[in-house]
Scaffold this active site. Structure first.
Site, PDB file in Angstrom:
ATOM      1  N   GLU A 247      76.239  -5.101  72.335  1.00  0.00           N
ATOM      2  CA  GLU A 247      76.835  -5.237  70.993  1.00  0.00           C
ATOM      3  C   GLU A 247      76.765  -6.713  70.651  1.00  0.00           C
ATOM      4  OE1 GLU A 247      77.922  -2.686  69.224  1.00  0.00           O
ATOM      5  OE2 GLU A 247      77.968  -1.108  70.730  1.00  0.00           O
ATOM      6  N   CYS A 281      82.529  -9.924  64.073  1.00  0.00           N
ATOM      7  CA  CYS A 281      81.092  -9.676  63.978  1.00  0.00           C
ATOM      8  C   CYS A 281      80.751  -8.868  62.724  1.00  0.00           C
ATOM      9  CB  CYS A 281      80.607  -8.951  65.226  1.00  0.00           C
ATOM     10  SG  CYS A 281      81.530  -7.443  65.541  1.00  0.00           S
ATOM     11  N   GLU A 385      73.303 -16.597  62.247  1.00  0.00           N
ATOM     12  CA  GLU A 385      74.729 -16.282  62.398  1.00  0.00           C
ATOM     13  C   GLU A 385      75.524 -17.579  62.603  1.00  0.00           C
ATOM     14  OE1 GLU A 385      76.301 -14.414  65.999  1.00  0.00           O
ATOM     15  OE2 GLU A 385      77.482 -13.054  64.738  1.00  0.00           O
TER      16      GLU A 385
HETATM   17  P1  NAD Z   1      78.760 -15.254  74.113  1.00  0.00           P
HETATM   18  O1  NAD Z   1      77.500 -14.492  74.130  1.00  0.00           O
HETATM   19  O2  NAD Z   1      78.707 -16.724  74.249  1.00  0.00           O
HETATM   20  O3  NAD Z   1      79.731 -14.770  75.283  1.00  0.00           O
HETATM   21  C1  NAD Z   1      80.122 -13.418  75.421  1.00  0.00           C
HETATM   22  C2  NAD Z   1      80.517 -13.180  76.858  1.00  0.00           C
HETATM   23  O4  NAD Z   1      79.352 -13.296  77.674  1.00  0.00           O
HETATM   24  C3  NAD Z   1      81.515 -14.188  77.412  1.00  0.00           C
HETATM   25  O5  NAD Z   1      82.404 -13.543  78.297  1.00  0.00           O
HETATM   26  C4  NAD Z   1      80.613 -15.153  78.173  1.00  0.00           C
HETATM   27  O6  NAD Z   1      81.290 -15.847  79.189  1.00  0.00           O
HETATM   28  C5  NAD Z   1      79.583 -14.195  78.727  1.00  0.00           C
HETATM   29  N1  NAD Z   1      78.306 -14.795  79.107  1.00  0.00           N
HETATM   30  C6  NAD Z   1      77.767 -15.969  78.728  1.00  0.00           C
HETATM   31  N2  NAD Z   1      76.579 -16.165  79.342  1.00  0.00           N
HETATM   32  C7  NAD Z   1      76.356 -15.072  80.099  1.00  0.00           C
HETATM   33  C8  NAD Z   1      75.287 -14.656  80.949  1.00  0.00           C
HETATM   34  N3  NAD Z   1      74.220 -15.419  81.162  1.00  0.00           N
HETATM   35  N4  NAD Z   1      75.378 -13.457  81.546  1.00  0.00           N
HETATM   36  C9  NAD Z   1      76.441 -12.658  81.333  1.00  0.00           C
HETATM   37  N5  NAD Z   1      77.489 -12.989  80.566  1.00  0.00           N
HETATM   38  C10 NAD Z   1      77.439 -14.194  79.953  1.00  0.00           C
HETATM   39  O7  NAD Z   1      79.517 -14.818  72.787  1.00  0.00           O
HETATM   40  P2  NAD Z   1      80.871 -15.411  72.229  1.00  0.00           P
HETATM   41  O8  NAD Z   1      80.600 -16.753  71.665  1.00  0.00           O
HETATM   42  O9  NAD Z   1      81.936 -15.230  73.245  1.00  0.00           O
HETATM   43  O10 NAD Z   1      81.176 -14.371  71.044  1.00  0.00           O
HETATM   44  C11 NAD Z   1      80.651 -14.504  69.752  1.00  0.00           C
HETATM   45  C12 NAD Z   1      79.463 -13.594  69.576  1.00  0.00           C
HETATM   46  O11 NAD Z   1      79.832 -12.257  69.870  1.00  0.00           O
HETATM   47  C13 NAD Z   1      78.966 -13.577  68.145  1.00  0.00           C
HETATM   48  O12 NAD Z   1      77.570 -13.634  68.157  1.00  0.00           O
HETATM   49  C14 NAD Z   1      79.446 -12.245  67.616  1.00  0.00           C
HETATM   50  O13 NAD Z   1      78.684 -11.715  66.559  1.00  0.00           O
HETATM   51  C15 NAD Z   1      79.355 -11.403  68.837  1.00  0.00           C
HETATM   52  N6  NAD Z   1      80.206 -10.220  68.735  1.00  0.00           N
HETATM   53  C16 NAD Z   1      79.602  -9.011  68.552  1.00  0.00           C
HETATM   54  C17 NAD Z   1      80.377  -7.873  68.412  1.00  0.00           C
HETATM   55  C18 NAD Z   1      79.754  -6.513  68.219  1.00  0.00           C
HETATM   56  O14 NAD Z   1      80.451  -5.525  68.352  1.00  0.00           O
HETATM   57  N7  NAD Z   1      78.472  -6.432  67.908  1.00  0.00           N
HETATM   58  C19 NAD Z   1      81.764  -7.975  68.479  1.00  0.00           C
HETATM   59  C20 NAD Z   1      82.339  -9.215  68.668  1.00  0.00           C
HETATM   60  C21 NAD Z   1      81.554 -10.346  68.797  1.00  0.00           C
END
Ligand code: NAD
Length: 482
Positions: A247, A281, A385
Site C-alpha cells: 500500500e 495517503c 507526492e
Molecule cells: P516509508 O516508506 O519511509 O516507511 C514506511 C515503513 O517502512 C516504516 O516503518 C519504515 O521504517 C519502513 N522501512 C523503511 N525502509 C525499509 C526497508 N528497506 N525495508 C522495509 N521497511 C522499510 O514511508 P513513511 O514516510 O513512513 O510514510 C509515508 C508514505 O506512506 C507516503 O508515501 C504515503 O503515501 C504512504 N502511505 C500509504 C498508504 C496506503 O494505504 N497506500 C497509507 C499511509 C501512508
C-alpha cells in the site's frame, strides 16, 4: 516517559545491542522517549518466537480467535483517550483528529474483522459429481510494516485480519511513531494473548524493516509506506516468492465537474486536501477545476483554507497541527520552492509565512496550508507526492482533459469527484485510474470494500475478504462419493 522496549515472545526486552533511537514530538521538537534500535538479530528472535507460537495459534478454533479480536477491541476502546494522546504526541496531529480517526478506527478494525468473520459462509462448489471444499489456512509468520501518518490505525488494520486467520506476527511500526504500537503490545500482554503470537520490533527501516522482508521464515509481508521503499521491499521479497501486499504513495486528484456547487462543498474540499496536514495517503493534492469556474473556485477554496485553525495540537479547537518532523518540513518546503521555480504562484501559505504558534511550539514543525496555482499539470510539483499541506490548482476545458490530468501521474491510489449529477460523477469516476474514487464525499470508508492502489500506488487490496485472503492460503479439497 519510560524508554520503549521490543515485545518478543511475551516479554518486553531491549534491543540486542542496547542501542536506542530518540522519539521526538514534532510539535515541540522535544524528546518524548527512546525506542530500541534493533537489528536482524532481534528480528530473528521475534521470528523464532512467532514460529514457536504458530501451531497452537493455528489450532485455536476461529470462534476463539474472533473472541480475541473482540476482547482486544474492548481493551483498546477503554484506552481511547490514551491512544489519542499518544498519537498526538508522536505525530503532532490535532487531538480531536486523533480521537475521531486514529483511536476510533483502531478499535473498529478489530470489531469489524470479528463481525465480518462471523458472517462468512463456508466456500463450496459442486460440479462433475464432486464437491469442492475451500479451506483457509494461515500463511504462518507474517511481517507487518507500517508508516507514521496513521500509526495504530494502519497497524491494527493488518494485525486484526492476520490474527483472525491464525497467523503469528512480527510487526515494525515507523521509528517516528512507536508509542501506540507499544500500547498495543502492552494491551495484548495484559490480555494474555499467548506468548509469541504478536511480536513487536522497533527500529529503523533499512535495518529492522529490511531484516523482516529478508527473513526466510517470514512468509508474507504487508507493507504500507512510500513507493520507493515499496520498490525495495518488492525487490527483496519477490525472489523469495513471499506473499506481498504493498500500500504505497499517491498524488490524488480532486475533480470538480462544472455542475458542482462550490459554496456547498468548499469545506469538504478543504478537509479532503488538508486533513492531518495533507499527510493522509488519500488526501487530494491536485484540485481540477473547470476553466470557466476557476477564479471563483480558487478564491473560495483559498478562503476556506485560510479559515483552518493551525496551532497547538492539544488545543481542542485546532484543525491542523505540525507535520511529522523538521526533516519532513524541509522536504515539503523544498517542494513549495520548486513549485515557485516551476512558475507556480503561492495563493496562500508558503515558506515565508510563519505558523501562528509560539512558546513551546515555536520550535515545532508547523507550516501553513499552502495552495499553489499557475503550474503545468505535468510539473514535478503537480505530479510527485509531497505528502504535506500543499495543494495545486489546475483548470481544465472539458472532461477528456480532466481525465488526462487526473490520470497523468505515476500514482493511482484515490480520487474524488464533485458534481450535482451522481450518474455523471459515477461515469467520470470509472475513467480514473485509481483504486478508489469518492463521488461527493471523501474518506468515507466501508471496511468490507477493497482498498489499495494501481500503478505505483501498490499491489493488492486490503479490507474485508481481500485481507482474509491475503492472510491465508487456500486449499481446495475436491471430494467425490465412492
Ligand atoms: P516509508 O516508506 O519511509 O516507511 C514506511 C515503513 O517502512 C516504516 O516503518 C519504515 O521504517 C519502513 N522501512 C523503511 N525502509 C525499509 C526497508 N528497506 N525495508 C522495509 N521497511 C522499510 O514511508 P513513511 O514516510 O513512513 O510514510 C509515508 C508514505 O506512506 C507516503 O508515501 C504515503 O503515501 C504512504 N502511505 C500509504 C498508504 C496506503 O494505504 N497506500 C497509507 C499511509 C501512508
Amino acid at each position: 516517559m519510560q524508554p520503549l522496549l521490543n515485545y518478543i515472545g511475551g516479554s518486553f526486552v531491549p534491543s540486542n545491542s542496547g542501542d536506542t533511537i530518540e522519539d521526538i514530538n514534532p510539535a515541540t521538537n522535544q524528546r518524548i522517549t527512546t525506542l530500541p534500535r534493533s537489528s536482524s538479530i532481534d528480528v530473528d528472535k521475534a521470528t523464532q518466537a512467532a514460529i514457536g507460537a504458530g501451531p497452537a495459534w493455528k489450532a485455536t478454533p476461529i470462534e476463539e480467535r474472533i473472541k480475541w479480536l473482540e476482547n482486544i477491541a474492548d481493551a483498546l476502546e477503554a484506552k481511547h483517550e490514551e491512544i489519542a494522546l499518544l498519537e498526538t504526541l508522536d505525530t503532532g496531529k490535532p487531538i480531536s483528529l486523533s480521537r475521531r480517526v486514529d483511536a476510533a478506527r483502531s478499535v473498529s478494525n478489530f470489531r469489524f474483522f470479528a463481525q465480518y468473520a462471523k458472517e462468512q459462509q463456508p466456500m463450496q462448489f459442486e460440479a462433475n459429481g464432486a464437491i469442492n471444499h475451500i479451506h483457509r489456512n494461515p500463511v504462518g509468520c507474517v511481517g507487518l510494516i507500517t508508516p507514521w501518518n496513521l500509526p495504530l490505525y494502519l497497524l491494527t488494520w493488518k494485525v486484526a485480519p492476520a490474527l483472525l486467520m491464525g497467523n503469528t506476527i512480527v510487526a515494525k511500526p515507523s521509528e517516528m511513531t512507536p508509542l501506540t504500537a507499544n500500547l498495543l503490545a502492552e494491551t495484548l500482554d495484559e490480555l494474555k494473548l499467548p506468548e509469541g503470537v504478536f511480536n513487536l520490533v522497533h527500529g529503523l527501516g533499512p535495518e529492522v524493516g529490511q531484516a523482516i522482508v529478508e527473513h526466510p521464515n517470514i512468509k508474507a509481508i504487508s507493507f504500507t509506506g512510500g513507493t520507493s521503499t515499496g520498490r525495495t521491499v518488492a525487490a527483496t521479497a519477490a525472489p523469495m516468492f513471499k506473499k506481498l501486499s504493498l500500500e504505497l504513495g499517491g498524488k490524488n486528484a480532486t475533480v470538480l465537474l462544472d455542475d458542482a456547487r462550490i459554496d456547498d462543498i468548499v469545506d469538504e474540499l478543504v478537509r479532503a486536501s488538508f486533513t492531518n496536514s495533507g499527510q493522509v495517503c488519500l488526501c487530494g493534492s491536485r484540485v481540477l477545476i473547470p476553466a470557466k469556474m476557476y477564479d471563483e473556485v480558487a478564491e473560495k477554496f483559498v478562503k476556506g483554507v485560510e479559515r483552518l485553525k493551525l496551532g497547538d495540537p492539544m488545543d481542542e479547537s485546532t484543525q491542523m497541527g505540525a507535520v511529522i518532523s523538521a526533516e519532513h518540513l524541509s522536504k515539503v518546503e523544498s517542494y513549495i520552492n520548486l513549485g515557485i521555480e516551476e512558475g507556480g504562484i503561492v495563493l496562500t501559505g508558503g515558506t515565508s509565512v510563519n505558523a501562528s504558534v509560539s512558546g513551546v511550539h515555536a520550535e515545532g514543525a508547523f507550516l501553513r496550508p499552502t495552495v499553489i496555482g499557475g503550474l503545468k499539470h505535468t510539473s514535478r510539483t503537480a505530479t510527485e507526492e509531497i505528502f504535506g499541506p500543499v495543494v495545486t490548482l489546475h483548470p481544465y476545458h472539458d472532461e477528456d482533459e480532466a481525465v488526462l490530468i487526473a490520470n497523468g501521474t505515476e500514482y493511482g491510489l484515490a480520487g474524488s469527484v464533485w458534481t450535482s449529477d451522481v450518474e455523471r460523477g459515477h461515469a467520470f469516476a470509472q475513467r480514473m485510474d485509481t483504486g478508489i474514487v469518492w463521488v461527493n464525499t471523501w474518506l468515507n470508508r466501508d471496511l468490507r470494500t477493497p482498498f489499495g492502489g494501481v500503478k505505483q500506488s501498490g499491489i493488492g487490496r486490503e479490507g474485508g475478504i481481500w485481507s482474509m485472503s491475503f492472510f491465508s492460503e487456500m486449499t481446495n479439497v475436491c471430494i467425490k462419493q465412492p
